[in-house]
Write a protein that holds these residues in place. Structure first.
Motif, PDB file in Angstrom:
ATOM      1  N   PHE A 434      -3.538   6.704 -23.606  1.00  0.00           N
ATOM      2  CA  PHE A 434      -3.810   7.242 -22.280  1.00  0.00           C
ATOM      3  C   PHE A 434      -3.097   6.448 -21.194  1.00  0.00           C
ATOM      4  O   PHE A 434      -2.693   7.007 -20.169  1.00  0.00           O
ATOM      5  N   ASN A 435      -2.934   5.135 -21.405  1.00  0.00           N
ATOM      6  CA  ASN A 435      -2.166   4.342 -20.449  1.00  0.00           C
ATOM      7  C   ASN A 435      -0.727   4.836 -20.384  1.00  0.00           C
ATOM      8  O   ASN A 435      -0.118   4.915 -19.311  1.00  0.00           O
ATOM      9  N   GLY A 436      -0.175   5.144 -21.552  1.00  0.00           N
ATOM     10  CA  GLY A 436       1.183   5.683 -21.594  1.00  0.00           C
ATOM     11  C   GLY A 436       1.275   7.027 -20.898  1.00  0.00           C
ATOM     12  O   GLY A 436       2.251   7.315 -20.182  1.00  0.00           O
ATOM     13  N   LEU A 437       0.249   7.855 -21.083  1.00  0.00           N
ATOM     14  CA  LEU A 437       0.227   9.170 -20.446  1.00  0.00           C
ATOM     15  C   LEU A 437       0.011   9.065 -18.934  1.00  0.00           C
ATOM     16  O   LEU A 437       0.316   9.999 -18.194  1.00  0.00           O
ATOM     17  N   MET A 438      -0.539   7.939 -18.485  1.00  0.00           N
ATOM     18  CA  MET A 438      -0.598   7.669 -17.042  1.00  0.00           C
ATOM     19  C   MET A 438       0.784   7.279 -16.534  1.00  0.00           C
ATOM     20  O   MET A 438       1.240   7.746 -15.497  1.00  0.00           O
ATOM     21  N   ALA A 439       1.445   6.409 -17.283  1.00  0.00           N
ATOM     22  CA  ALA A 439       2.706   5.836 -16.827  1.00  0.00           C
ATOM     23  C   ALA A 439       3.822   6.866 -16.730  1.00  0.00           C
ATOM     24  O   ALA A 439       4.606   6.844 -15.769  1.00  0.00           O
ATOM     25  N   ILE A 440       3.903   7.772 -17.694  1.00  0.00           N
ATOM     26  CA  ILE A 440       5.031   8.711 -17.737  1.00  0.00           C
ATOM     27  C   ILE A 440       5.120   9.582 -16.483  1.00  0.00           C
ATOM     28  O   ILE A 440       6.170   9.615 -15.821  1.00  0.00           O
ATOM     29  N   PRO A 441       4.073  10.331 -16.105  1.00  0.00           N
ATOM     30  CA  PRO A 441       4.198  11.139 -14.876  1.00  0.00           C
ATOM     31  C   PRO A 441       4.381  10.292 -13.632  1.00  0.00           C
ATOM     32  O   PRO A 441       5.078  10.699 -12.688  1.00  0.00           O
ATOM     33  N   ASN A 442       3.778   9.100 -13.617  1.00  0.00           N
ATOM     34  CA  ASN A 442       3.924   8.223 -12.454  1.00  0.00           C
ATOM     35  C   ASN A 442       5.357   7.746 -12.300  1.00  0.00           C
ATOM     36  O   ASN A 442       5.918   7.757 -11.203  1.00  0.00           O
ATOM     37  N   LEU A 443       5.982   7.323 -13.404  1.00  0.00           N
ATOM     38  CA  LEU A 443       7.361   6.843 -13.350  1.00  0.00           C
ATOM     39  C   LEU A 443       8.331   7.962 -12.969  1.00  0.00           C
ATOM     40  O   LEU A 443       9.291   7.732 -12.223  1.00  0.00           O
ATOM     41  N   VAL A 444       8.081   9.163 -13.481  1.00  0.00           N
ATOM     42  CA  VAL A 444       8.919  10.314 -13.111  1.00  0.00           C
ATOM     43  C   VAL A 444       8.836  10.558 -11.605  1.00  0.00           C
ATOM     44  O   VAL A 444       9.847  10.776 -10.925  1.00  0.00           O
ATOM     45  N   ALA A 445       7.612  10.503 -11.070  1.00  0.00           N
ATOM     46  CA  ALA A 445       7.419  10.709  -9.632  1.00  0.00           C
ATOM     47  C   ALA A 445       8.107   9.617  -8.817  1.00  0.00           C
ATOM     48  O   ALA A 445       8.724   9.900  -7.781  1.00  0.00           O
ATOM     49  N   LEU A 446       8.001   8.375  -9.267  1.00  0.00           N
ATOM     50  CA  LEU A 446       8.629   7.272  -8.541  1.00  0.00           C
ATOM     51  C   LEU A 446      10.145   7.451  -8.460  1.00  0.00           C
ATOM     52  O   LEU A 446      10.763   7.206  -7.417  1.00  0.00           O
ATOM     53  N   LEU A 447      10.738   7.883  -9.564  1.00  0.00           N
ATOM     54  CA  LEU A 447      12.186   8.102  -9.567  1.00  0.00           C
ATOM     55  C   LEU A 447      12.585   9.239  -8.619  1.00  0.00           C
ATOM     56  O   LEU A 447      13.523   9.114  -7.833  1.00  0.00           O
ATOM     57  N   LEU A 448      11.864  10.349  -8.694  1.00  0.00           N
ATOM     58  CA  LEU A 448      12.208  11.513  -7.881  1.00  0.00           C
ATOM     59  C   LEU A 448      11.909  11.314  -6.394  1.00  0.00           C
ATOM     60  O   LEU A 448      12.504  11.970  -5.544  1.00  0.00           O
ATOM     61  N   LEU A 449      10.976  10.417  -6.107  1.00  0.00           N
ATOM     62  CA  LEU A 449      10.628  10.137  -4.708  1.00  0.00           C
ATOM     63  C   LEU A 449      11.238   8.822  -4.223  1.00  0.00           C
ATOM     64  O   LEU A 449      10.889   8.339  -3.143  1.00  0.00           O
ATOM     65  N   SER A 450      12.130   8.248  -5.010  1.00  0.00           N
ATOM     66  CA  SER A 450      12.693   6.940  -4.677  1.00  0.00           C
ATOM     67  C   SER A 450      13.431   6.945  -3.341  1.00  0.00           C
ATOM     68  O   SER A 450      13.430   5.946  -2.620  1.00  0.00           O
ATOM     69  N   GLY A 451      14.051   8.077  -2.998  1.00  0.00           N
ATOM     70  CA  GLY A 451      14.759   8.173  -1.722  1.00  0.00           C
ATOM     71  C   GLY A 451      13.826   7.947  -0.545  1.00  0.00           C
ATOM     72  O   GLY A 451      14.206   7.320   0.456  1.00  0.00           O
ATOM     73  N   GLN A 452      12.606   8.453  -0.666  1.00  0.00           N
ATOM     74  CA  GLN A 452      11.624   8.269   0.406  1.00  0.00           C
ATOM     75  C   GLN A 452      11.195   6.812   0.523  1.00  0.00           C
ATOM     76  O   GLN A 452      10.960   6.306   1.621  1.00  0.00           O
ATOM     77  N   VAL A 453      11.077   6.144  -0.624  1.00  0.00           N
ATOM     78  CA  VAL A 453      10.703   4.726  -0.619  1.00  0.00           C
ATOM     79  C   VAL A 453      11.783   3.906   0.084  1.00  0.00           C
ATOM     80  O   VAL A 453      11.485   3.048   0.921  1.00  0.00           O
ATOM     81  N   VAL A 454      13.033   4.169  -0.256  1.00  0.00           N
ATOM     82  CA  VAL A 454      14.154   3.447   0.346  1.00  0.00           C
ATOM     83  C   VAL A 454      14.226   3.723   1.844  1.00  0.00           C
ATOM     84  O   VAL A 454      14.399   2.799   2.662  1.00  0.00           O
ATOM     85  N   ALA A 455      14.078   4.989   2.236  1.00  0.00           N
ATOM     86  CA  ALA A 455      14.139   5.357   3.656  1.00  0.00           C
ATOM     87  C   ALA A 455      13.007   4.711   4.443  1.00  0.00           C
ATOM     88  O   ALA A 455      13.214   4.208   5.559  1.00  0.00           O
ATOM     89  N   GLU A 456      11.814   4.718   3.878  1.00  0.00           N
ATOM     90  CA  GLU A 456      10.654   4.119   4.550  1.00  0.00           C
ATOM     91  C   GLU A 456      10.833   2.617   4.703  1.00  0.00           C
ATOM     92  O   GLU A 456      10.453   2.027   5.726  1.00  0.00           O
ATOM     93  N   THR A 457      11.422   1.986   3.686  1.00  0.00           N
ATOM     94  CA  THR A 457      11.668   0.538   3.740  1.00  0.00           C
ATOM     95  C   THR A 457      12.674   0.203   4.833  1.00  0.00           C
ATOM     96  O   THR A 457      12.476  -0.736   5.615  1.00  0.00           O
ATOM     97  N   LYS A 458      13.755   0.978   4.909  1.00  0.00           N
ATOM     98  CA  LYS A 458      14.773   0.746   5.939  1.00  0.00           C
ATOM     99  C   LYS A 458      14.193   0.959   7.331  1.00  0.00           C
ATOM    100  O   LYS A 458      14.493   0.201   8.267  1.00  0.00           O
ATOM    101  N   ARG A 459      13.376   2.008   7.485  1.00  0.00           N
ATOM    102  CA  ARG A 459      12.752   2.273   8.792  1.00  0.00           C
ATOM    103  C   ARG A 459      11.873   1.106   9.218  1.00  0.00           C
ATOM    104  O   ARG A 459      11.912   0.659  10.377  1.00  0.00           O
ATOM    105  N   TYR A 460      11.088   0.590   8.268  1.00  0.00           N
ATOM    106  CA  TYR A 460      10.178  -0.522   8.582  1.00  0.00           C
ATOM    107  C   TYR A 460      10.963  -1.782   8.959  1.00  0.00           C
ATOM    108  O   TYR A 460      10.612  -2.472   9.927  1.00  0.00           O
ATOM    109  N   LEU A 461      12.028  -2.078   8.215  1.00  0.00           N
ATOM    110  CA  LEU A 461      12.809  -3.273   8.496  1.00  0.00           C
ATOM    111  C   LEU A 461      13.511  -3.168   9.850  1.00  0.00           C
ATOM    112  O   LEU A 461      13.643  -4.165  10.574  1.00  0.00           O
ATOM    113  N   ARG A 462      13.966  -1.971  10.212  1.00  0.00           N
ATOM    114  CA  ARG A 462      14.557  -1.775  11.531  1.00  0.00           C
ATOM    115  C   ARG A 462      13.509  -2.015  12.627  1.00  0.00           C
ATOM    116  O   ARG A 462      13.803  -2.620  13.652  1.00  0.00           O
TER     117      ARG A 462
END
Length: 468
Positions: A434-462
């Protein structure tokens, strides 16, 4: 019935070989690596910033921050129903710091040699950015429930960010079920075993007391859980670190050779013991990364569930608490355990992890070494027990609303009592699935939403650069 249990065990072990095989561990590392690369290795480049925003606040080196305010239609309302960022980190850290910081590290060394610690560090450094991204998205996509509380986690950023409801449901189901295994019965069993071996306390007594304590805390909701963890986590961390440092400095002359063995065996191409399992380096990589991932939970998606409940105004700032969380859990706590074992000279290939940990502390504390390890395991496992209940509670509430949550809490407390007296080999195996089944959808989401993470980080640092 026995045949059914054996069948279930074989099935779960087969699934685990896939879910937690080399490909999955590589996937976990690659997610952390891509966040590190795309943010210019934020965990190093902005170390002064995230230490200031986390450790600095804990030490009172900042000016008093104004109360966070809501935005939009809730503008002007104070975060009275939220927990503090520190409480969120303490609860998440309570879930991450467990028996793996003691027995797990010892097991990594017995199976992978001292070099496993180097690869555990690698997993932690990359995992810092994975948890950073999880927490940032958790705050960015959180919502208010019927009680006016902030709720969030992977199920929310999968549904509202990826617009993929079915994948969010998969995560929520796996999370809810996983809490009874890795977060509950296995932890309760570790407590019962430690208290029985050291203090001759019957598991049945431990189970009853544990069920009552857990029930009293978790029925108070996230507020009560957070109040307990913000007190118990600093105490247990300091308690263990002081004891560990005493052992290390009692053998201070062996520190250089211990550190040398970590780096040498991390890259050694010599054959592993008995010529089985490939080279020493292969074993070190395999067990170091695997134990590193399990000890800090980077990528599982558990951490953002509680961080989303904080009164944070900036998603990136709550993400920094995740970096600090992994730093303290693995870089600090696990390293102290490793140096205790290596400097005490108790390391032997294949030796039982718990016995090795006890032997290390016994070199300085004698009979009290066993007591120290037993108390540490009890504190670590208990903290994990109460924090993981919130993860399951939120997973179930996402699936079926708030009404079944009270039943879940009652079952969770009862499961802790049963966990104290059961043989949990099958439970461990199923929990890993079940831990693995938690990790898989979460990791997929992190990859597909990675652009938002990077953009939010740049906005905060600015924003910080402009002095806001």
């Amino acid at each position: 019935m026995e045949a059914v249990l054996r069948w279930a065990e074989h099935i779960s072990e087969a699934i685990n070989q896939v879910v937690w095989g080399p490909a999955m561990l590589a996937f976990l590392l690659l997610v952390g690596l891509q966040f590190s690369l795309r943010t210019g290795f934020f965990q190093f480049r902005c170390a002064r910033l995230w230490l200031k925003m986390t450790l600095g606040k804990l030490l009172g080196t900042r000016k008093k921050v104004k109360k966070a305010r809501l935005v939009g239609k809730d503008a002007g309302r104070e975060e009275k129903k939220a927990i503090s960022p520190f409480q969120a980190m303490s609860t998440a850290l309570a879930g991450a710091i467990g028996t793996g910081n003691i027995v797990g590290v010892a097991t990594a060394i017995t199976l992978g040699g001292p070099g496993a610690i180097f690869w555990m560090w690698v997993a932690a450094v990359l995992g810092m950015m994975t948890v950073y991204a999880e927490n940032l998205l958790g705050v960015k996509y959180r919502v208010r429930n019927a009680k006016g509380q902030w709720v969030g986690g992977p199920m929310y950023y999968i549904e509202n960010g990826l617009h993929c409801k079915w994948l969010a449901v998969v995560f929520a189901v796996a999370c809810t079920l996983a809490t009874f295994g890795i977060g509950n019965m296995t932890q309760a069993n570790s407590i019962a075993a430690a208290l029985q071996e050291t203090f001759a306390l019957p598991p049945a007594v431990t189970g009853i007391v544990l069920a009552v304590l857990v029930g009293c805390i978790i029925f108070g909701g996230i507020g009560r859980i957070a109040k307990v963890t913000e007190k118990i986590v600093p105490f247990m961390a300091l308690f263990y670190l002081v004891g560990g440092l005493v052992v290390i400095f009692a053998h201070v002359d062996r520190i250089p050779s211990a550190v040398q063995s970590i780096f040498q065996q991390a890259f050694s191409l010599q054959a592993a013991a008995g010529g089985v399992g490939g080279t020493v380096m292969q074993q070190a990589v395999k067990y170091g990364i695997a134990r590193g991932v399990f000890t800090n939970e980077a990528g599982l998606g558990s951490s953002p569930i509680v961080h989303a409940a904080a009164d944070a105004q900036e998603p990136a700032e709550q993400g920094m608490w995740g970096i600090f969380q992994v730093f303290l859990d693995t870089i600090v706590m696990c390293t102290v355990t490793a140096l205790c074992l290596l400097t005490a000279g108790v390391w032997e290939p294949g030796k039982d992890g718990a016995a090795m940990s006890t032997a290390a502390f016994a070199t300085v504390f004698g009979r009290m070494g066993a007591v120290f390890v037993a108390v540490s395991i009890t504190l670590f496992a208990f903290a994990t027990l109460i924090s993981w209940s919130y993860y399951g509670e939120r997973g179930l509430a996402y699936l079926a609303g708030e009404k079944p949550v009270a039943v879940y809490k009652a079952l969770y407390a009862i499961a802790a009592a049963f966990g104290c007296a059961m043989n949990l080999r099958l439970v461990w195996s199923i929990a890993d699935c079940f831990n693995g089944l938690m990790a898989i959808p979460n990791l997929v989401a992190l990859l597909l939403l990675s652009g938002q993470v990077v953009a939010e980080t740049k906005r905060y640092l600015r924003k910080k650069k402009d002095g806001q």
